[in-house]
Design a protein around this motif. Structure first.
Motif, PDB file in Angstrom:
ATOM      1  N   SER A   5     -34.642  -3.544  63.583  1.00  0.00           N
ATOM      2  CA  SER A   5     -33.190  -3.416  62.785  1.00  0.00           C
ATOM      3  C   SER A   5     -33.290  -3.239  61.433  1.00  0.00           C
ATOM      4  CB  SER A   5     -32.619  -4.916  63.183  1.00  0.00           C
ATOM      5  OG  SER A   5     -32.280  -5.005  64.182  1.00  0.00           O
ATOM      6  N   ALA A   6     -34.553  -3.810  60.789  1.00  0.00           N
ATOM      7  CA  ALA A   6     -34.924  -3.678  59.542  1.00  0.00           C
ATOM      8  C   ALA A   6     -35.092  -2.216  59.179  1.00  0.00           C
ATOM      9  CB  ALA A   6     -36.192  -4.602  59.183  1.00  0.00           C
ATOM     10  N   GLN A   7     -35.747  -1.569  60.371  1.00  0.00           N
ATOM     11  CA  GLN A   7     -36.499  -0.068  60.186  1.00  0.00           C
ATOM     12  C   GLN A   7     -34.919   0.772  60.196  1.00  0.00           C
ATOM     13  OE1 GLN A   7     -39.456   1.177  62.767  1.00  0.00           O
ATOM     14  NE2 GLN A   7     -40.289   2.323  61.206  1.00  0.00           N
ATOM     15  N   GLU A   8     -33.906   0.346  61.246  1.00  0.00           N
ATOM     16  CA  GLU A   8     -32.963   1.059  61.128  1.00  0.00           C
ATOM     17  C   GLU A   8     -32.020   0.840  60.037  1.00  0.00           C
ATOM     18  OE1 GLU A   8     -30.596  -0.142  64.721  1.00  0.00           O
ATOM     19  OE2 GLU A   8     -32.161   0.529  66.039  1.00  0.00           O
ATOM     20  N   LEU A   9     -31.969  -0.161  59.511  1.00  0.00           N
ATOM     21  CA  LEU A   9     -31.154  -0.542  58.058  1.00  0.00           C
ATOM     22  C   LEU A   9     -31.805   0.399  57.001  1.00  0.00           C
ATOM     23  CD1 LEU A   9     -30.542  -4.238  58.003  1.00  0.00           C
ATOM     24  CD2 LEU A   9     -28.992  -2.377  58.260  1.00  0.00           C
ATOM     25  N   LEU A  10     -33.222   0.403  57.026  1.00  0.00           N
ATOM     26  CA  LEU A  10     -33.935   1.471  56.064  1.00  0.00           C
ATOM     27  C   LEU A  10     -33.450   2.811  56.264  1.00  0.00           C
ATOM     28  CD1 LEU A  10     -37.531  -0.183  55.720  1.00  0.00           C
ATOM     29  CD2 LEU A  10     -35.487  -0.215  53.933  1.00  0.00           C
ATOM     30  N   LEU A  15     -30.431   7.419  55.053  1.00  0.00           N
ATOM     31  CA  LEU A  15     -29.647   8.669  55.442  1.00  0.00           C
ATOM     32  C   LEU A  15     -28.410   8.658  54.335  1.00  0.00           C
ATOM     33  CD1 LEU A  15     -28.718  10.878  57.163  1.00  0.00           C
ATOM     34  CD2 LEU A  15     -27.699   8.853  58.797  1.00  0.00           C
ATOM     35  N   GLN A  16     -27.820   7.263  54.088  1.00  0.00           N
ATOM     36  CA  GLN A  16     -26.735   7.467  52.906  1.00  0.00           C
ATOM     37  C   GLN A  16     -26.959   7.893  51.618  1.00  0.00           C
ATOM     38  OE1 GLN A  16     -23.740   6.577  53.704  1.00  0.00           O
ATOM     39  NE2 GLN A  16     -22.788   6.599  51.794  1.00  0.00           N
ATOM     40  N   GLU A  17     -28.313   7.500  51.060  1.00  0.00           N
ATOM     41  CA  GLU A  17     -28.846   8.109  50.238  1.00  0.00           C
ATOM     42  C   GLU A  17     -28.814   9.672  49.868  1.00  0.00           C
ATOM     43  OE1 GLU A  17     -29.921   8.356  46.156  1.00  0.00           O
ATOM     44  OE2 GLU A  17     -29.089   6.360  47.123  1.00  0.00           O
TER      45      GLU A  17
END
Length: 130
Positions: A5-10, A15-17
């Motif tokens: 989950s942490a990796q997905e958030l990163l 991706l957003q950046e």
């Protein structure tokens, strides 16, 4: 699971950046394209103004030539019309039919008629002058 989950958030954050940077790059490209278009328009206007300036200089030179012909044709008893007309005809023959100097022809005709007091024919009358 927590690491995933942490990796997905990163990854989502990265991706957003990337999307933000891509949008900024697209905006910059759109601005550059707009500036390039404005610059090309300005260069076209500059070329057209240069051409107009050259034509106006030739028209001015034609008026000077008519004035010189007039001054050279004035004698003790006034204007010698035949001499004036022959000088204007010679100037017309010496003026090229193409290029910027061709603008002199119309001015020679108009100003010679003006000096002689002859009205311009309706079809040769200049439209509105600036």
């Amino acid at each position: 699971m927590r690491d995933a989950s942490a990796q997905e958030l990163l990854l989502l954050s990265a991706l957003q950046e990337c999307r933000i940077q891509l949008d900024a790059a697209r905006m910059d490209q759109a601005r550059r394209d707009a500036v390039r278009g404005d610059l090309e328009d300005a260069l076209r206007r500059e070329a057209a103004l240069k051409d107009e300036l050259v034509r106006e200089r030739e028209r001015t030179e034609a008026v000077r030539l008519v004035l010189r012909a007039f001054a050279a044709s004035v004698g003790r008893f006034g204007l010698r019309r035949r001499l004036f007309l022959s000088r204007i005809a010679r100037l017309g023959r010496e003026t090229p039919d193409a290029g910027p100097q061709a603008a002199r022809h119309q001015v020679l005709l108009e100003e010679a008629r003006h000096v002689l007091g002859a009205p311009l024919p309706a079809e040769a009358a200049p439209e509105s002058r600036r």
